[in-house]
Design a protein around this motif. Structure first.
Motif, short mmCIF file in Angstrom:
data_model
loop_
_atom_site.label_atom_id
_atom_site.label_comp_id
_atom_site.label_asym_id
_atom_site.label_seq_id
_atom_site.Cartn_x
_atom_site.Cartn_y
_atom_site.Cartn_z
N LYS A 87 32.73 -31.36 -19.35
CA LYS A 87 31.42 -30.98 -20.38
C LYS A 87 30.23 -31.13 -19.64
CE LYS A 87 29.94 -32.96 -24.80
NZ LYS A 87 29.99 -33.64 -26.12
N ILE A 88 29.54 -30.23 -20.08
CA ILE A 88 28.12 -30.24 -19.75
C ILE A 88 27.21 -29.94 -20.85
CG2 ILE A 88 26.37 -28.43 -18.43
CD1 ILE A 88 28.60 -27.31 -16.91
N THR A 89 26.48 -31.17 -20.83
CA THR A 89 25.44 -31.40 -22.02
C THR A 89 23.98 -30.82 -21.98
OG1 THR A 89 24.60 -33.47 -20.86
CG2 THR A 89 26.47 -33.56 -22.41
N ARG A 137 27.63 -19.53 -17.14
CA ARG A 137 29.21 -19.79 -16.43
C ARG A 137 29.52 -20.68 -15.39
NH1 ARG A 137 32.12 -17.37 -20.74
NH2 ARG A 137 33.69 -16.65 -19.20
N ILE A 138 30.57 -21.17 -15.41
CA ILE A 138 31.01 -22.18 -14.12
C ILE A 138 31.90 -21.17 -13.31
CG2 ILE A 138 31.88 -24.34 -13.40
CD1 ILE A 138 31.60 -25.25 -16.48
N GLU A 139 31.78 -21.07 -12.11
CA GLU A 139 32.60 -20.63 -11.14
C GLU A 139 33.00 -21.22 -9.97
OE1 GLU A 139 31.64 -15.83 -11.83
OE2 GLU A 139 30.44 -16.73 -10.26
N PHE A 140 33.99 -21.20 -9.55
CA PHE A 140 34.43 -21.77 -8.20
C PHE A 140 34.90 -20.64 -7.18
CE2 PHE A 140 35.11 -24.94 -11.43
CZ PHE A 140 35.05 -26.14 -11.11
N ILE A 141 34.35 -20.93 -5.98
CA ILE A 141 34.61 -20.06 -4.99
C ILE A 141 35.01 -20.66 -3.70
CG2 ILE A 141 33.23 -18.30 -3.30
CD1 ILE A 141 31.05 -18.18 -5.72
N ASP A 142 35.75 -20.18 -2.79
CA ASP A 142 36.43 -20.65 -1.78
C ASP A 142 35.10 -20.65 -0.69
OD1 ASP A 142 37.61 -21.53 0.67
OD2 ASP A 142 39.25 -20.05 0.51
N ALA A 143 34.93 -21.93 -0.27
CA ALA A 143 33.50 -22.02 0.67
C ALA A 143 33.80 -21.78 1.74
CB ALA A 143 33.08 -23.64 0.53
N SER A 144 35.17 -21.62 2.29
CA SER A 144 35.54 -21.28 3.75
C SER A 144 35.97 -19.82 3.78
CB SER A 144 36.43 -22.24 4.35
OG SER A 144 37.96 -22.16 3.40
N GLY A 145 36.07 -19.18 2.57
CA GLY A 145 36.64 -17.65 2.47
C GLY A 145 35.78 -16.60 3.28
N ASN A 199 36.25 -17.80 -13.62
CA ASN A 199 34.77 -17.76 -14.24
C ASN A 199 34.91 -18.30 -15.67
OD1 ASN A 199 32.78 -16.52 -16.52
ND2 ASN A 199 32.07 -15.63 -14.36
N LEU A 200 34.31 -19.64 -15.84
CA LEU A 200 34.51 -20.41 -17.04
C LEU A 200 33.40 -20.62 -18.09
CD1 LEU A 200 36.48 -23.30 -15.54
CD2 LEU A 200 37.55 -21.38 -16.69
N GLY A 201 33.50 -20.16 -19.40
CA GLY A 201 32.45 -20.44 -20.15
C GLY A 201 32.61 -21.88 -20.78
N SER A 231 37.28 -25.74 -20.05
CA SER A 231 38.50 -25.94 -19.45
C SER A 231 39.28 -24.82 -18.88
CB SER A 231 39.51 -26.56 -20.41
OG SER A 231 39.97 -25.69 -21.26
N GLY A 232 40.04 -24.91 -17.67
CA GLY A 232 40.55 -23.82 -17.13
C GLY A 232 41.53 -24.38 -15.87
N SER A 233 41.96 -23.29 -15.43
CA SER A 233 42.91 -23.49 -14.00
C SER A 233 42.89 -22.45 -13.16
CB SER A 233 44.53 -23.65 -14.56
OG SER A 233 45.03 -22.58 -15.21
N PHE A 234 43.00 -22.48 -11.90
CA PHE A 234 42.85 -21.29 -10.96
C PHE A 234 43.59 -21.90 -9.64
CE2 PHE A 234 39.35 -24.05 -10.61
CZ PHE A 234 39.28 -24.42 -9.16
#
Length: 509
Positions: free
Chosen positions: A26-28, A35-43, A51-53, A61-64
């Motif tokens: 949760k983001i208050t 949007r919230i994104e996750f990226i491979d920092a070593s890629g 890409n999560l809203g 919530s989400g999975s990857f």
């Protein structure tokens, strides 16, 4: 009984090998369009893994899938931070929209590793503020080396103290230690190259002790090249002078040179570099050669280079994904079908347009450019070309309800077919056409035979796009209002990706 026991063992094994990360939080006080994104920092591809809203209360919530245990980047509202993730983990994140992800609270299986890493990062930042690098560099090689060695000792001592405090996994301990080594190595390389330039002596060399210290810091070379962009930057800095000379001899009196080709040839002559290092370094340079305005012939050269000279299958796949995301599918290929539904729930096939050219328009309600910047120009384009071509508006919102709401309000009165890609950014069509959040909205033109007729565009006012539309329809569009064109978003190579402090080696003009 034995049969059920076997199935139970298989299930446990599959769970233990899972590479999926499940996340909620949760983001208050956050913005509804962020949007919230996750990226491979070593890629090497730096494309978002998910890409999560957030909902109206800030919940998400989400999975990857993660390709490996390691450091990943979280991005939100133009800010980014690192988080250490392992396949199979479940975790919870919370924070404030003003400071997230620079500040966040984590719970679940990833807590101890990330509390450990955050403690190390905090110490590193505070320590760095106390160091005057200009003063250190000015002291001469011996004192500079002594000073840098003290920095390394202090930083690693802090890591060891935090190991006892947080009891983290070995993987994150090694990552943080390798990170310190990479930072120190980059300082050493910058000193070495800088001294050669400031002394006016191109043949300047540091002492054997200097080189010995560099070697000592590289005892985990392959792990460092795989996990740390900073270490790759160090290697590129050290190679830069030799590559400059090599490239000058190869590019003299030649046109349409792709730097990646020259760099690949250069690497093949470097016997002291592992194939792992060659793959990552070449991938870095290739990624810089992939850009929206790249000539089709050069893109073909790059694709061939990826296929023949990159040996690591994961890197190869990431580069192909990056290429498709930036430049689009190959012109002349049959446009791939994908799972799409209309507002009434009926399936829709792109092939229904065969016999007439059409434009695919990808959009989402949360994209900041979609309203005032894009829709008015889109309406003009549709009204001008609608007699000779079709328009398919592909929504990639998170839910079908949001698709119906958005398409009815945003595209009301604009002629075309409104369709939805189930699962939004994770949809079949988004994956097949290389659609990511940083690329929205985007446009792809398909000819009357159902073949790709253009690269991906994010600007309806681009002359190249207008030329293609005119050619396919036989019409001649009026000149685009420059002010309207300026309002359109400009495509960048993944703006969430970290930009290297030192550019890739390039030939001197």
């Amino acid at each position: 009984m034995k049969k059920y026991l076997l199935l139970f063992i298989i299930a446990i094994f599959v769970m233990s090998c899972s590479k999926k990360v499940e996340i909620n939080g949760k983001i208050t006080g956050g913005g509804p369009l962020e949007r919230i994104e996750f990226i491979d920092a070593s890629g090497v591809g730096t494309l978002p893994l998910v890409n999560l809203g957030t909902d109206k209360d800030g919940n998400f919530s989400g999975s990857f899938e993660v390709s490996k245990d390691g450091m990943y980047e979280m991005t939100y509202a133009g800010k980014r931070n690192l988080i250490y993730l392992k396949g199979g983990q479940k975790l919870n994140l919370s924070g404030n929209g003003i400071t997230f992800p620079m500040e966040y609270v984590i719970s679940g299986e990833a807590k101890k590793n990330n509390d450990f890493h955050k403690a190390n990062e905090k110490f590193l930042l505070e320590y760095a503020q106390k160091i005057n690098m200009d003063e250190l560099v000015a002291k001469g090689e011996k004192l500079f080396l002594n000073g840098v060695q003290k920095i390394e000792i202090d930083l690693n001592k802090n890591i060891d103290e935090n190991v006892n405090k947080f009891n983290p996994d070995k993987g994150v301990i090694q990552w943080d230690k390798n990170n310190i080594s990479s930072i120190i190595l980059k300082l050493l390389a910058q000193y070495r190259i800088g001294q050669a330039q400031t002394s006016g002596n191109p043949s300047f060399k540091v002492s054997k002790s200097f080189f010995d210290y560099e070697d000592k810091l590289q005892i985990n070379k392959d792990d460092m090249i795989k996990g740390h962009a900073t270490y790759r930057e160090y290697l590129l800095i050290t190679m830069s002078p030799d590559f400059q000379k090599f490239a000058e001899s190869k590019t003299k009196n030649k046109k349409d040179i792709v730097i990646s080709e020259i760099f690949s040839e250069f690497l093949k002559q470097r016997d002291g570099i592992s194939q792992v290092a060659k793959d990552y370094l070449l991938a870095f340079v290739i990624s810089q050669d992939i850009h929206p305005s790249a000539d089709a012939k050069n893109i073909d050269k790059i694709k061939k280079l990826i296929d023949t000279d990159i040996k690591d299958s994961v890197i190869k796949n990431d580069l192909f994904k990056l290429q498709m995301a930036i430049t689009g599918l190959k012109i002349g290929e049959v446009a791939p079908e994908a799972a799409l539904v209309k507002q009434d729930g009926k399936a829709y096939k792109l092939s229904e347009n065969k016999g007439k050219p059409y434009m695919l328009f990808f959009y989402a309600s949360w994209n900041p450019y979609i309203g005032e910047a894009t829709v008015p120009v889109l309406k003009e384009v549709v009204n001008f070309y609608k007699s000779k071509m079709n328009f398919v508006f592909v929504n990639v919102d998170d839910t079908k309800d949001q698709f119906i709401k958005t398409s009815n309000s945003l595209l009301k009165g604009i002629q075309g077919v409104n369709v939805y890609g189930e699962k939004g950014m994770e949809s079949d069509i988004a994956k097949k056409y290389g659609v990511y959040g940083f690329k929205l909205p985007c446009f792809v033109i398909i000819d009357k035979d159902g073949k790709i007729a253009s690269r991906s565009f994010v600007n309806l006012g681009e002359q190249e796009l207008v030329t293609i539309l005119d050619k396919l329809t036989g019409l001649s569009a009026p000149k685009v209002d420059p002010n309207a064109q300026q309002m359109q978003p400009q495509l960048q190579i993944d703006p969430t990706a970290p930009q290297p402090a030192n550019p890739q080696p390039a030939p001197t003009k």
